[in-house]
Design a protein around this motif. Sequence first.
Motif, short mmCIF file in Angstrom:
data_model
loop_
_atom_site.label_atom_id
_atom_site.label_comp_id
_atom_site.label_asym_id
_atom_site.label_seq_id
_atom_site.Cartn_x
_atom_site.Cartn_y
_atom_site.Cartn_z
N ASN A 1 -6.29 0.63 4.56
CA ASN A 1 -6.42 0.06 3.23
C ASN A 1 -5.93 1.09 2.22
OD1 ASN A 1 -8.67 1.78 2.33
ND2 ASN A 1 -9.94 0.56 3.72
N ILE A 2 -5.73 0.69 0.98
CA ILE A 2 -5.08 1.56 0.02
C ILE A 2 -5.91 2.81 -0.27
CG2 ILE A 2 -6.01 0.25 -1.94
CD1 ILE A 2 -2.65 2.20 -1.69
N ASN B 1 0.82 -1.21 0.00
CA ASN B 1 0.00 0.00 0.00
C ASN B 1 0.86 1.26 0.00
OD1 ASN B 1 -2.30 -1.54 0.00
ND2 ASN B 1 -2.75 -1.27 2.17
N THR C 1 2.39 1.79 -3.45
CA THR C 1 1.41 2.37 -4.38
C THR C 1 1.15 3.83 -4.06
OG1 THR C 1 0.34 0.21 -4.65
CG2 THR C 1 -0.94 2.16 -5.26
N ALA C 2 1.03 4.13 -2.78
CA ALA C 2 0.76 5.51 -2.35
C ALA C 2 1.90 6.44 -2.75
CB ALA C 2 0.55 5.55 -0.84
#
Length: 620
Positions: A352-353, A302, A305-306
Amino acid sequence: MRKLLLLSFCLFNMATTSAQRAGFWQQKVHYKMDIDVDDQTYQYQGKMTLDYTNNSNQALPKVYFHLYFNAFQPGSMMDYRLSHIADPDPRMTTNLGTKEQPRYQSRIATLTPEQIGYQQVETLTVNGQPTQFKVDGTLLEVVLPQAINPGQTATFTMEWSAQVPEQIRRSGRNSKEGVALSMTQWYPKMAHFDEFGWHLDEYVAREFIAPFGDFDVTIHIDKDYVIGASGKLQNPSAVKGYDKMAKVKTKKGKASWNFKAQNIHDFAWAADPEFVVDSAKSNSGVTVYTVFLPTNKEVKANWNTALSLSTEFFDYCSAHFGDYPWPTYSIVQGGDGGMEYGTATLVTGGRNIKSLVGVIFHEAAHSWYQHLFGINETVDEWFDEGFTSYIEELAFQSLFEKKGALASNPVINAYRSYYKLALSGKEEPMSLLADYYNTNYAYSNEAYNKGQVLAGQLGYIIGKENLAKTFLQFYDIWKFKHPTPNDFKRVAEEVSGINLKWYFNLFVNTTRTIDYAVESISDQEILLANKSNFAMPIDLLVEYEDGSKELFYIPLREMRGEKPSENLDLYQGVTRTVLEDWFWTKPTYTVKTTKKPVKVQIDPSLRLADIESANNTYTR
């Protein structure tokens, strides 16, 4: 053609300068701090040299510092606020009752001497001379041996000791996610002085304001710790985490971290032995750091990705709201939610993402509406949080949800929350000081949601394209200058040619609501009614019996101007007709048509904040 271009440039230059305040000035600070941390006792010793430049037109016989850690003591104003507000922050309280009959106790009230926070000033001089000072809650009042005259720079030298409180709000030790030190509002901070005087707000868990300045901060801490902070790390090869080839330099078992930042108004950091550091660079050249606890594979994925989305975020915002002016931004796990600071944010990381990206986008958007402008969050909380939330939502839909063309009202969810607030009986004027709302429900919905509505509805009034131009022109004029909402209003007026006094006054300073209705339609006539005490311009979409459509635009007399045609998908191929303006003193308005209408709708774009939508559409 050359003369035309020259005239256009002159008119633009007049527009960009006429919105500035006459006689503008602001104070300037330069902090140099040396911090020695004892990670076993959660205490530290601090040394500070502060250069303070008085750019005002008056001498200052006194100055003030904020001592925010002092709020985390039994009997503080924050403690009493938690004990008496109807809906206290659950992070800061313990429910001693039941879910049906809650009985909240402030967590601050139960802190022991080893758990409280404090900042104790031990010595304080100005220009080498001793001062008289006294502590009053979270404020330090300093009586100077000689006043600081206009144009003069005074040098303060301070030594203080501090204890980091248990993690209750923003600052603290040992967060629920296991972060050892979340160091926000951790140093004695010079209070803000401007044309409104000194801003001496007691800390009761809300927001802040401070003068712009430069920071040079050195932190000595156990060699095993990794730090994420505001500014740019000056010695990555001598500390842990930022340089794979680093050889950690220690003195008495401690490493020394040095960060510098220019033209910010707050400095934050967090530290933990288990932190890992990652980074990426945006297309516009901003280096974004993530500093977090890699507790499991999902968390690591996560955050990876962030990080990628965050670099895209800075490019997006630079294009739509003005260039991000600093070289770095650090996203650091810590605190108890999310909070913005100079070139950095602390956020909780076990999300969560979608939640992680959302909170990062929100706090990073504060780089504009707070940190780049220095907005007074204690006075104009909606200008800070509302406009930040507006930016966050546009960026989130564009980058995370990958919506190629945003809806005509991308912040419709904020409108829905505002409607609930307006009908709840708990709404208070949005101009109320942030600390003084009767409920957290009213504060959060007005600051975050009604503030978004103000921005979205402003686009309805002046036009989508004019709103976009306003954001960019406001950036050009007011970056690094502590603007007020009136300054934003003036820029919007300059860009659009529309008077907006009535709108900002009624929407910010009152709890009046908007309610328009289609009363009736006949073969060649439509009767509209303003059923409220808040007048607005009207977009009226009419569908005729033959299948054709016409958009009637009814300006409001107080606007003294008209909104141009907008490039909205729902109006493509629709004829637009501008009618005579509507007076706010007149409750009804008749629209005459040349064909038989079969369906009439007020504002299909849903940007008019009408609390009763059921009467906005009429179908024969």
